[in-house]
Design a protein around this motif. Structure first.
Motif, short mmCIF file in Angstrom:
data_model
loop_
_atom_site.label_atom_id
_atom_site.label_comp_id
_atom_site.label_asym_id
_atom_site.label_seq_id
_atom_site.Cartn_x
_atom_site.Cartn_y
_atom_site.Cartn_z
N SER A 24 0.82 -1.22 0.00
CA SER A 24 0.00 0.00 0.00
C SER A 24 0.85 1.26 0.00
N ILE A 25 2.09 1.17 0.44
CA ILE A 25 3.02 2.30 0.44
C ILE A 25 3.95 2.21 -0.77
N ARG A 26 4.42 1.04 -1.08
CA ARG A 26 5.39 0.86 -2.17
C ARG A 26 4.78 1.16 -3.55
N GLY A 27 3.52 0.76 -3.76
CA GLY A 27 2.88 0.96 -5.06
C GLY A 27 2.86 2.42 -5.50
N PRO A 28 2.27 3.32 -4.69
CA PRO A 28 2.29 4.75 -5.07
C PRO A 28 3.70 5.31 -5.20
N PHE A 29 4.61 4.86 -4.31
CA PHE A 29 6.00 5.33 -4.37
C PHE A 29 6.61 5.02 -5.73
N GLU A 30 6.42 3.81 -6.23
CA GLU A 30 7.00 3.43 -7.52
C GLU A 30 6.41 4.26 -8.66
N ASN A 31 5.13 4.60 -8.55
CA ASN A 31 4.51 5.46 -9.57
C ASN A 31 5.15 6.85 -9.56
N TYR A 32 5.38 7.40 -8.37
CA TYR A 32 6.01 8.72 -8.27
C TYR A 32 7.43 8.69 -8.81
N ARG A 33 8.16 7.62 -8.54
CA ARG A 33 9.54 7.51 -9.02
C ARG A 33 9.58 7.45 -10.54
N ARG A 34 8.60 6.78 -11.15
CA ARG A 34 8.54 6.73 -12.61
C ARG A 34 8.28 8.10 -13.21
N GLN A 35 7.69 8.99 -12.42
CA GLN A 35 7.47 10.37 -12.87
C GLN A 35 8.71 11.24 -12.71
N GLY A 36 9.79 10.65 -12.17
CA GLY A 36 11.05 11.37 -12.02
C GLY A 36 11.24 12.07 -10.70
N ARG A 37 10.40 11.79 -9.72
CA ARG A 37 10.52 12.46 -8.42
C ARG A 37 11.63 11.80 -7.60
N ASP A 38 12.48 12.63 -7.03
CA ASP A 38 13.60 12.16 -6.21
C ASP A 38 13.11 12.07 -4.76
N ILE A 39 12.41 11.00 -4.46
CA ILE A 39 11.79 10.85 -3.14
C ILE A 39 12.23 9.57 -2.46
#
Length: 205
Positions: free
Chosen positions: A178-193
């Protein structure tokens, strides 16, 4: 314009006189020796920081005020009815805000109390940044979290800031779906998080 402000000093306190100087007036200091431009800006922030800051949790009816604040702070966040929303104010002005959002695991009903929370949209007005307002506000927010588990996706350069409030880094492979899924989507958008968490506090028996 600037001359009129000087004439008004007898009627205004130093705090309000400094706050009245508009942004274009700072251009007078361009081309001056190093530090000349910083002096009035620093005085501007210091006088603002002298004002009393208060903290509160808002009722949903007041969430539109926070959405307006996010636009002022250039933050893309928008409140939802299920959020807990906390703000910092100076007098009546909102100067910082954050959303605490429920995270529902697969199969968990939205009507049940979530086991995990997600801290989102932490923002401070530009005039109050680098004054300690953000750290003091986070101290307050952490007290409101209590023993509940809370996750967040901070930019990588803010890791130390969140560590000061009890959050710790978690490698993506060790985060729940539930935490990893959205994180991976944000990373694919190029966010350095990053993924960070403040663990739930288990009460002693």
């Amino acid at each position: 314009m600037f001359g009129h402000l000087i004439d008004l000093r007898q009627d205004l306190s130093p705090i309000f006189w400094v706050c009245a100087i508009q942004e274009p007036d700072w251009a007078r200091y361009q081309g001056k020796p190093r530090g000349a431009e910083k002096a009035p800006r620093q005085r501007y922030c210091e006088n603002r920081s002298m004002l009393k800051t208060t903290y509160e949790q808002l009722a949903p009816v007041a969430y539109p005020l926070v959405n307006r604040f996010y636009k002022q702070a250039r933050e893309k966040g928008k409140t939802q009815g299920s959020d807990e929303v906390y703000v910092a104010r100076v007098e009546s002005e909102i100067i910082a805000a954050v959303r605490i959002c429920p995270v529902h695991e697969g199969g968990q009903s939205t009507g049940t109390t979530p086991k995990k929370l997600l801290l989102r949209s932490l923002a401070v007005l530009p005039d109050y940044r680098r004054t300690g307002v953000g750290s003091q506000f986070m101290d307050y927010v952490v007290t409101q979290l209590g023993a509940r588990e809370c996750w967040c996706y901070p930019f990588s350069w803010l890791q130390g800031f969140y560590e000061q409030s009890g959050f710790e880094f978690v490698a993506p492979e060790y985060a729940p779906e539930s935490i990893r899924g959205p994180f991976e989507n944000y990373r694919r958008q190029g966010r350095d998080i990053l993924i960070m968490v403040r663990r739930a506090v288990v009460a002693d028996d």
